[in-house]
Design a protein around this motif. Structure first.
Motif, PDB file in Angstrom:
ATOM      1  N   LEU A  38       6.005  -2.720  24.465  1.00 51.95           N
ATOM      2  CA  LEU A  38       6.605  -1.740  23.692  1.00 51.95           C
ATOM      3  C   LEU A  38       5.756  -0.637  23.766  1.00 51.95           C
ATOM      4  O   LEU A  38       6.517   0.625  23.701  1.00 51.95           O
ATOM      5  CB  LEU A  38       7.045  -2.291  22.160  1.00 51.95           C
ATOM      6  CG  LEU A  38       8.067  -3.354  21.936  1.00 51.95           C
ATOM      7  CD1 LEU A  38       7.892  -3.785  20.589  1.00 51.95           C
ATOM      8  CD2 LEU A  38       9.316  -2.776  22.378  1.00 51.95           C
ATOM      9  N   CYS A  41       6.062   1.302  27.086  1.00 53.76           N
ATOM     10  CA  CYS A  41       7.366   1.184  27.590  1.00 53.76           C
ATOM     11  C   CYS A  41       7.382   0.354  28.839  1.00 53.76           C
ATOM     12  O   CYS A  41       8.048   0.565  29.784  1.00 53.76           O
ATOM     13  CB  CYS A  41       7.672   2.618  27.941  1.00 53.76           C
ATOM     14  SG  CYS A  41       7.886   3.701  26.346  1.00 53.76           S
ATOM     15  N   SER A  65       7.376  -1.461  15.487  1.00 54.03           N
ATOM     16  CA  SER A  65       7.414  -0.397  16.274  1.00 54.03           C
ATOM     17  C   SER A  65       8.218   0.992  15.836  1.00 54.03           C
ATOM     18  O   SER A  65       7.898   2.111  16.225  1.00 54.03           O
ATOM     19  CB  SER A  65       7.848  -0.650  17.688  1.00 54.03           C
ATOM     20  OG  SER A  65       9.231  -0.963  17.805  1.00 54.03           O
TER      21      SER A  65
END
Length: 98
Positions: A38, A41, A65
């Motif tokens: 996360l 990306c 997140s």
């Protein structure tokens, strides 16, 4: 200790929110990998056996997140578990507006 490790700790917020919660090394490692994906990306394909705690391993970093995620389940049973049990319990335990 990172926030993720604090959440998964034996005396962390999951203790009171998830009946019979016990930290599992493999679950925490999966959580770290999801968190890294996360943050970067990136994309991850992760596999673990029954009883590892995969659901919490991906939900917790996703919720921490603060971003948007899409979850796809293979069964209606798992979808119901996530929607009616796991996400509400984690939302309350972590105090996050999910």
């Amino acid at each position: 200790m990172t926030l993720l490790e604090t959440v998964f700790a034996a005396d962390g917020p999951l203790k009171g929110a998830i009946p019979y919660y016990q930290p599992r090394a493999q679950q925490i490692e999966l959580g770290r990998l999801v968190e890294k994906s996360l943050r970067d990306c990136g994309v991850s394909v992760l596999e673990a056996g029954t009883g590892t705690g995969k659901t919490l391993a991906y939900l917790i970093p996703a919720m921490l997140s603060g971003g948007k995620i899409v979850l796809s389940t293979g069964t209606k049973t798992l979808q119901d578990q996530l929607f009616h049990r796991d996400i509400p319990a984690l939302r309350e335990a972590l105090g996050l507006p999910v």
